[in-house]
Each structure stands twice: as structure tokens, then as C-alpha cells.
Design a protein around this motif. Sequence first.
Motif: not given
Length: 223
Positions: A13, A17-20, A41, A44-45, A95, A97, A203
Motif C-alpha cells: 500500500g 500508511g496503515p497495515l491491515l 482500506v 493500506a498494506t 506503520a 496504524t 485508518a
Amino acid sequence: MAKDAYVHKVLPGKPGGPLLFVFHGTGGDENQFLPLGRDFVPAATVISPRGDVSEFGATRFFRRTGEGVYDMDDLARATGKMVGFVEAHAADAGASTVLGLGYSNGANILASALFARPSLFDAAVLMHPLIPFRPDISGSFAGRRVLVTAGRRDPIAPADLTEQLAAGLRGGGADVTVEWHEGGHELRANEIEMARSFLSEAAQRRPDPAVFRQSTDRTANGR
């Protein structure tokens, strides 16, 4: 190395940025929720591990001895392994988030990781979890948000155990929302849309551990 503790797939991502993290159900694999994660998201990654236990050919994250009867020693093993996996990826990515989403067995390992390390995820979605034991929560969930989705007539994850889980998380300081539908263990549109909205909002912000927001219950018709 903890980052490679599980066979897994990564959808890159936005840098920083966020990790999901997404966790499949029994019989699924690392491909099951990758598209949903990307859809929920987009920045997100998305990281999706494959469970390392086979139950008559069906992939799971930990062993059980019967329907709703967990091998608690193996659950402890799997929980420690998963916590290390998530921590290693989060540290490597830096990350903003860290988010989690799991369905059924995937929700169960996600919940167990939350119990073991409440600070591990900023927000998490537990879809049709089954926690048939009283969890030992190692810390405070203050500032953390959890969405639980469930079916009122779910024969695998009974409604009373869902309510007990939500109460336990609230007791630990989490901001908990419960989204119900009137069916069973299947995923329905209202919970998918609720998860999308919940993760999209999560996110965008980093929870403040000093802030406690009153938790709410929602039913499928918004009551």
C-alpha cells in the motif's frame, strides 16, 4: 524470522500508511480476504497469513478437539507466534496504524492475539468469533476500537458467547461496537458494510490511549 513465521501474501500500500492484517476462516487460505482488505482500506498494506494447522485438510490457525472445544496449549502456541508475526511486520513497516480483520477461526486467533497484547492493533474487526473460555487480558484496551459482527442464529458462534466477548473487551477498556444480523454463521451485507466503514475511519486516525469512548451496540436495523 518472525516476519516469515507464516506462509503469507502482501499487497503493498502507501508507504508509511496503515497495515491491515486479514485472517481467513477454517478451510480458507491467504487469498480469502486479500481483495476485501484492499477494498476496505485502499491505502493500506494488506498482510494475509495462512494458518499452519490442518484439520482433515482444512487450514486453521490452531487445533481443536471438537466443535467449540479448543486445544488450549496449541492456542497459546499459535497466539505467541501470531503476536510475533504482527509485531515484526509492524516494526519493519513503521506503520502509522495497525488494523486487523478476521472471520470465524481467523477472528478467534485475532481475538486471542488481542487478549495477549492489547496494544498490538489500533482497531480490529472480529467477524463471527467464538471464544468459549474466559479470556485472560494482559493489559488495557483503552483507546482501542473493536467491531464484532455476528448472527443471532449462528449455530457455531452462539449469540450469548458473542455478548460475553463484547462485555469482556469493554471491561478491559475497549470501545466496542456489535453489529448483528438475523442469520447464522454466514457473512451478510450489513456486516460487510459496517466493517468497511469501521476500518476506513480507523485508518484515518491514531487512537489516543488516554481517551475512552463509550461503546455501543448496534443491531442489523440500526437499533
